[in-house]
Structure formats: C-alpha cells, structure tokens
Write an enzyme that holds these catalytic residues in place. Sequence first.
Site, PDB file in Angstrom:
ATOM      1  N   GLN A  16       0.798  -1.217   0.000  1.00 23.86           N
ATOM      2  CA  GLN A  16       0.000   0.000   0.000  1.00 23.86           C
ATOM      3  C   GLN A  16       0.837   1.277   0.000  1.00 23.86           C
ATOM      4  O   GLN A  16       0.322   2.341  -0.343  1.00 23.86           O
ATOM      5  CB  GLN A  16      -0.947  -0.008   1.199  1.00 23.86           C
ATOM      6  CG  GLN A  16      -1.995  -1.107   1.115  1.00 23.86           C
ATOM      7  CD  GLN A  16      -2.920  -1.122   2.313  1.00 23.86           C
ATOM      8  OE1 GLN A  16      -2.661  -1.816   3.283  1.00 23.86           O
ATOM      9  NE2 GLN A  16      -3.993  -0.360   2.252  1.00 23.86           N
ATOM     10  N   ARG A  73       3.924   0.023  13.034  1.00 20.54           N
ATOM     11  CA  ARG A  73       3.665  -1.287  12.445  1.00 20.54           C
ATOM     12  C   ARG A  73       3.839  -1.212  10.939  1.00 20.54           C
ATOM     13  O   ARG A  73       3.181  -0.412  10.262  1.00 20.54           O
ATOM     14  CB  ARG A  73       2.248  -1.758  12.790  1.00 20.54           C
ATOM     15  CG  ARG A  73       1.948  -3.133  12.213  1.00 20.54           C
ATOM     16  CD  ARG A  73       0.526  -3.602  12.481  1.00 20.54           C
ATOM     17  NE  ARG A  73       0.287  -4.832  11.719  1.00 20.54           N
ATOM     18  CZ  ARG A  73      -0.875  -5.183  11.199  1.00 20.54           C
ATOM     19  NH1 ARG A  73      -1.941  -4.403  11.347  1.00 20.54           N
ATOM     20  NH2 ARG A  73      -0.991  -6.304  10.514  1.00 20.54           N
ATOM     21  N   HIS A 118       1.100  -9.377   4.572  1.00 22.45           N
ATOM     22  CA  HIS A 118      -0.059  -8.479   4.519  1.00 22.45           C
ATOM     23  C   HIS A 118      -0.608  -8.479   3.084  1.00 22.45           C
ATOM     24  O   HIS A 118      -0.510  -7.491   2.361  1.00 22.45           O
ATOM     25  CB  HIS A 118       0.345  -7.063   4.962  1.00 22.45           C
ATOM     26  CG  HIS A 118      -0.807  -6.207   5.388  1.00 22.45           C
ATOM     27  ND1 HIS A 118      -0.853  -5.554   6.597  1.00 22.45           N
ATOM     28  CD2 HIS A 118      -1.967  -5.891   4.769  1.00 22.45           C
ATOM     29  CE1 HIS A 118      -1.975  -4.864   6.703  1.00 22.45           C
ATOM     30  NE2 HIS A 118      -2.671  -5.051   5.590  1.00 22.45           N
ATOM     31  N   ASN A 162      -1.596 -11.114   8.443  1.00 24.59           N
ATOM     32  CA  ASN A 162      -2.603 -10.088   8.685  1.00 24.59           C
ATOM     33  C   ASN A 162      -3.942 -10.515   8.108  1.00 24.59           C
ATOM     34  O   ASN A 162      -4.044 -10.871   6.931  1.00 24.59           O
ATOM     35  CB  ASN A 162      -2.183  -8.763   8.032  1.00 24.59           C
ATOM     36  CG  ASN A 162      -3.206  -7.668   8.260  1.00 24.59           C
ATOM     37  OD1 ASN A 162      -3.319  -7.136   9.354  1.00 24.59           O
ATOM     38  ND2 ASN A 162      -3.979  -7.335   7.225  1.00 24.59           N
ATOM     39  N   GLU A 163      -4.973 -10.498   8.941  1.00 25.05           N
ATOM     40  CA  GLU A 163      -6.355 -10.711   8.522  1.00 25.05           C
ATOM     41  C   GLU A 163      -6.544 -11.918   7.608  1.00 25.05           C
ATOM     42  O   GLU A 163      -6.926 -11.787   6.436  1.00 25.05           O
ATOM     43  CB  GLU A 163      -6.897  -9.450   7.847  1.00 25.05           C
ATOM     44  CG  GLU A 163      -6.927  -8.246   8.769  1.00 25.05           C
ATOM     45  CD  GLU A 163      -7.590  -7.016   8.173  1.00 25.05           C
ATOM     46  OE1 GLU A 163      -7.854  -6.081   8.948  1.00 25.05           O
ATOM     47  OE2 GLU A 163      -7.839  -6.991   6.948  1.00 25.05           O
ATOM     48  N   ASN A 305      -7.685  -6.190  14.667  1.00 25.53           N
ATOM     49  CA  ASN A 305      -8.023  -5.128  13.720  1.00 25.53           C
ATOM     50  C   ASN A 305      -9.536  -4.915  13.789  1.00 25.53           C
ATOM     51  O   ASN A 305     -10.302  -5.819  13.434  1.00 25.53           O
ATOM     52  CB  ASN A 305      -7.636  -5.516  12.293  1.00 25.53           C
ATOM     53  CG  ASN A 305      -6.132  -5.615  12.088  1.00 25.53           C
ATOM     54  OD1 ASN A 305      -5.355  -5.394  13.015  1.00 25.53           O
ATOM     55  ND2 ASN A 305      -5.718  -5.955  10.887  1.00 25.53           N
ATOM     56  N   TYR A 307     -12.834  -2.206  12.890  1.00 22.18           N
ATOM     57  CA  TYR A 307     -13.279  -1.009  12.179  1.00 22.18           C
ATOM     58  C   TYR A 307     -14.733  -0.636  12.441  1.00 22.18           C
ATOM     59  O   TYR A 307     -15.072   0.538  12.491  1.00 22.18           O
ATOM     60  CB  TYR A 307     -13.067  -1.180  10.666  1.00 22.18           C
ATOM     61  CG  TYR A 307     -11.621  -1.045  10.263  1.00 22.18           C
ATOM     62  CD1 TYR A 307     -11.065   0.202  10.004  1.00 22.18           C
ATOM     63  CD2 TYR A 307     -10.792  -2.152  10.170  1.00 22.18           C
ATOM     64  CE1 TYR A 307      -9.735   0.341   9.640  1.00 22.18           C
ATOM     65  CE2 TYR A 307      -9.453  -2.030   9.816  1.00 22.18           C
ATOM     66  CZ  TYR A 307      -8.933  -0.778   9.556  1.00 22.18           C
ATOM     67  OH  TYR A 307      -7.603  -0.654   9.229  1.00 22.18           O
ATOM     68  N   GLU A 373      -5.024  -2.347  14.158  1.00 18.75           N
ATOM     69  CA  GLU A 373      -5.582  -1.437  13.143  1.00 18.75           C
ATOM     70  C   GLU A 373      -6.911  -0.896  13.640  1.00 18.75           C
ATOM     71  O   GLU A 373      -7.721  -1.637  14.199  1.00 18.75           O
ATOM     72  CB  GLU A 373      -5.830  -2.138  11.797  1.00 18.75           C
ATOM     73  CG  GLU A 373      -4.610  -2.424  10.985  1.00 18.75           C
ATOM     74  CD  GLU A 373      -4.955  -3.018   9.619  1.00 18.75           C
ATOM     75  OE1 GLU A 373      -6.042  -2.704   9.078  1.00 18.75           O
ATOM     76  OE2 GLU A 373      -4.150  -3.807   9.107  1.00 18.75           O
ATOM     77  N   GLU A 424      -5.532   1.870  -1.209  1.00 26.54           N
ATOM     78  CA  GLU A 424      -6.487   1.157  -0.360  1.00 26.54           C
ATOM     79  C   GLU A 424      -7.114  -0.013  -1.124  1.00 26.54           C
ATOM     80  O   GLU A 424      -8.322  -0.064  -1.373  1.00 26.54           O
ATOM     81  CB  GLU A 424      -7.540   2.138   0.171  1.00 26.54           C
ATOM     82  CG  GLU A 424      -8.427   1.598   1.265  1.00 26.54           C
ATOM     83  CD  GLU A 424      -7.668   0.997   2.442  1.00 26.54           C
ATOM     84  OE1 GLU A 424      -8.061  -0.099   2.888  1.00 26.54           O
ATOM     85  OE2 GLU A 424      -6.693   1.616   2.911  1.00 26.54           O
ATOM     86  N   TRP A 425      -6.244  -0.942  -1.553  1.00 27.30           N
ATOM     87  CA  TRP A 425      -6.660  -2.181  -2.193  1.00 27.30           C
ATOM     88  C   TRP A 425      -7.603  -1.924  -3.373  1.00 27.30           C
ATOM     89  O   TRP A 425      -7.283  -1.116  -4.222  1.00 27.30           O
ATOM     90  CB  TRP A 425      -7.236  -3.152  -1.155  1.00 27.30           C
ATOM     91  CG  TRP A 425      -6.296  -3.383   0.000  1.00 27.30           C
ATOM     92  CD1 TRP A 425      -6.511  -3.094   1.322  1.00 27.30           C
ATOM     93  CD2 TRP A 425      -4.952  -3.913  -0.060  1.00 27.30           C
ATOM     94  NE1 TRP A 425      -5.404  -3.414   2.083  1.00 27.30           N
ATOM     95  CE2 TRP A 425      -4.440  -3.918   1.269  1.00 27.30           C
ATOM     96  CE3 TRP A 425      -4.143  -4.384  -1.085  1.00 27.30           C
ATOM     97  CZ2 TRP A 425      -3.151  -4.379   1.565  1.00 27.30           C
ATOM     98  CZ3 TRP A 425      -2.867  -4.848  -0.791  1.00 27.30           C
ATOM     99  CH2 TRP A 425      -2.390  -4.845   0.521  1.00 27.30           C
TER     100      TRP A 425
END
Length: 470
Positions: A16, A73, A118, A162-163, A305, A307, A373, A424-425
């Site tokens: 990213q 991070r 990630h 990650n995730e 993480n 949101y 996150e 952002e992906w």
Amino acid sequence: MFPPDFAWGAATAAYQIEGGWQADGKGPSIWDTFCREKGRVFEDQNGDLACNSYELWEKDLACIQQLGLTHYRLSLSWARLLPDGTSQNVNQRGVQYYNKVIDDLLASDVSPMVTLYHFDLPQALQDQGGWKSPDIAALFDNYAKFCFQTFGDRVKLWITINEPYVCAKLGHEDGIHAPGLKDKGIAPYVVGHNMLRAHAMAWHSYSSTYRAKQKGAVSLAINSDWFEPLDPGCNEDIAAAQRAIAFTLGWFAWPVFVTGDYPEVMKSAIDAQSDKLGYNGTSRLPRFSSDDPTILGTADFFALNYYTSRKVTPRGSCEHTLSMKSDQDTEEVLDPSWPICGVSWLAVVPYGLRKLLKYIKDTLGNPAVYITENGFSQVGPLQMKDVQRCEFYKSTISEVAKAVQEDGVNVRGYFAWSLMDNFEWADGFSVRFGLFHVDFSDAALDRTIYQSGQEYAKMISKNKSGQSKM
C-alpha cells in the site's frame, strides 16, 4: 491514563505504501498481477508507485517522529526479500531496505512491529497453488525463519499473517482481492486452514530457535467487527450474532486461543449446510490432523483489527447454495443512528470496540491485546481539517480507556490505520485513511499532517506526560 509502557502506534502495509514494484530485484506479487487485470481496482489504479516509501522512507520517518509514536507497524514484502518466494534466492537490496527502516526507527526510539504477510503473496508461489496448496505452510515457515534470523535481533513484536479472514473470503470467495478467485464455499476454508497451519509452524519455529535469544513475541492479526442481535430479546437473532462472531473472530481465535479447533457453532453450521447440499457427511471445513503443528497456544498476544459493528438477524431464506454466506445464515444490518465515514461499509461505532475487547477478555482467557488497526476513512473532497476523524479518534481512544480501566482488559497498545493516505486495495487511491495526506497528483508525494494527526499527536503527548508524573 494508559499504562506507562502503552504502545502508541500507526500502521502501514508494504504494497500500500512502498511502490518500487520492480526496483532492485523485487519479484512480482499477486497484487501486482491483480491490479493489471482490467476492472479489478478503482479506475484501474495500482501500487506500482503508491507513496514511494521505497525511495522516500525518510519522509515517512519524519511523519512518525512528528506524531511522537512509540511504535510503528509495517509489513515486509515477501517478494522484495525473496523474489521467487524461497530463501534459495535472497534479494540483498530488499534486506538492506528493511534493515535501514528498522535501524532508523530504533534510532528514533520507535519500536517496530513487523508483519510478515499483509496480502502480497509472491506470484511465483501463487503459480504453485498459493494459499490453497498445503505446501504453502512450509514455504511460509521458511520465509518466517529467514526474517527472524535476519531482523529478529532488533524486532520484538511480530505478526505472522494479517487478517486471514480477508485473504480467505475476499480473495478466494468474493474475488474482490487478489488473487481474485470465486471458489465459493470451499476455497476460503482451505485457505484459512493453511494460513493457520503456516502461522503455527512459524510460531513454533520462533519458540524453538529464536525466542530464548531474541526475546520477542509473535501473533497473528485477526480482524472482526462487533456483532450484536438486531433484537436482543429474540433467540434467533442472538444465535445469528453468535454465528457471525464465530465465522469471523472465532474462525481463527478459537483454534489459537481456546480449543485448538474451529468453533463448534461454525462446524455445525457448515456441516448442516453441507448435508443439505448432498455432501453426505463430508465436511467442507478441513480438520486438523496429527501431522499438523499444534495450533492451540500459538500466540503471545491478541492482535485485533477493528473497524465497525453490525446488528445481526438470520437471513430468513432457505437458500441451498454453496457459499460462506449461506453457511453462516446471517444478515447484517446497520443501525441508522451510526454515522457512515467514507466507504459505505464503515459505520462509526466506537463502543463496539470496547464490547469486542471485553468479549476477547471473557472468552479467550484474558490475553494481552494490541489493537493493531483502527481507522476512519475520507472520500470525495479533501478535508485537511477532518473534524469528524478527530472526534472519531477521541471517542475511540476513550472507549479503549474504559475497556482498560473499567473492564480490566489487558490492552497493551493502539495502532491507528494509517500513518498516511495510501493504496487502499480495490478502492485504489479513492479512499483516504491517513493521519497524513499524500498528494498523489504531485511527483514529490509530499506528506501533510491532517488535523486528526495533530490531535492524535496531542493525545500521545498528553499520555506520555501523564505517565512521567505517575
């Protein structure tokens, strides 16, 4: 007040921010490939340059110092370090880059938290089956051991993966993340299974070979919304909320923290749907075998993480289709009182973080928790005076303080997503999460602090000064 050693951080990910997608011997990743397929990403944008952190690291470091962070991070690009995914072919220029980043952070009294994976699998490994292949676990373990050996003398906080939920579902069922597969109802469970195996192998490798000397801690970053029943007095809604959390947080937390296996709620739901679809007792959810590494206990802390939150009710249909959504049998509802920030899915619910933290304490054995996150997005016209995001950080950190002081949750740190606006992906550069604005229209890619960044810096400074008086 937070504990004196509380980690105040911000987070980023290699694809990213780094750019330099072909620089100095880096190999291609699945996101390099995905972004070249028309229609995959907003306006067919890509991370070829992104924030150009590969060449502009000193600008990032200045942002970190301006915020007064104690921790940062970052993730390592597997394909930058090992272009074909294996340690038979080490890219020393990639090693030099991350050595400089880590050394510069430490010289600035900032502790690195390093994520090994990630989302950006080397394309060479995807060509061999990627995360769907059982062989990926050993390949990841070898990569992890290379990183522990190379950087572990200075890195004390590691995230393996990650995730895994996002990689498994969005990348292999929904097709909206790399590698863009839509193998519904089967591939996501296989991918999640192999990610757990890979994580556990890496954790055991660290424990057996590196922990005694390096004295670090290793975990995986689990993403989850907070789920609560649409009607708290309705048993069906209560059960739906339990299924929702089992299929997200529980999918990876239960094997690592609770039983060494998947949640019973998740297993029974998948098996019941499999029976309806004629699988005749054969589960689509892989089972751990005696040949697999021990999964239970393979985390030294909980990395969360978070949101947003959702109200949950059953779907109310007798849909007999092959998908995770059908297995879970839930419908997620946004409370109209929750403000939406930027992207449509991101309802601002700070209290949901506190509730999720207490849930983790109560059900997972009260682990140490790092919030790895948490953030607030902007879309549309640029607002450098991002008042809503300022309020978001104040409210959210207040809820974290309540979780620590009133609920007794062992929260060790908070990492804002993200240090700066980035790729952002699938949303490309249309969505901005940064504490610093990046001007992607200018070759200099200057970073300018948002008002929210200034407010976050004040909160960090206030807590530091408060701690010095304790």
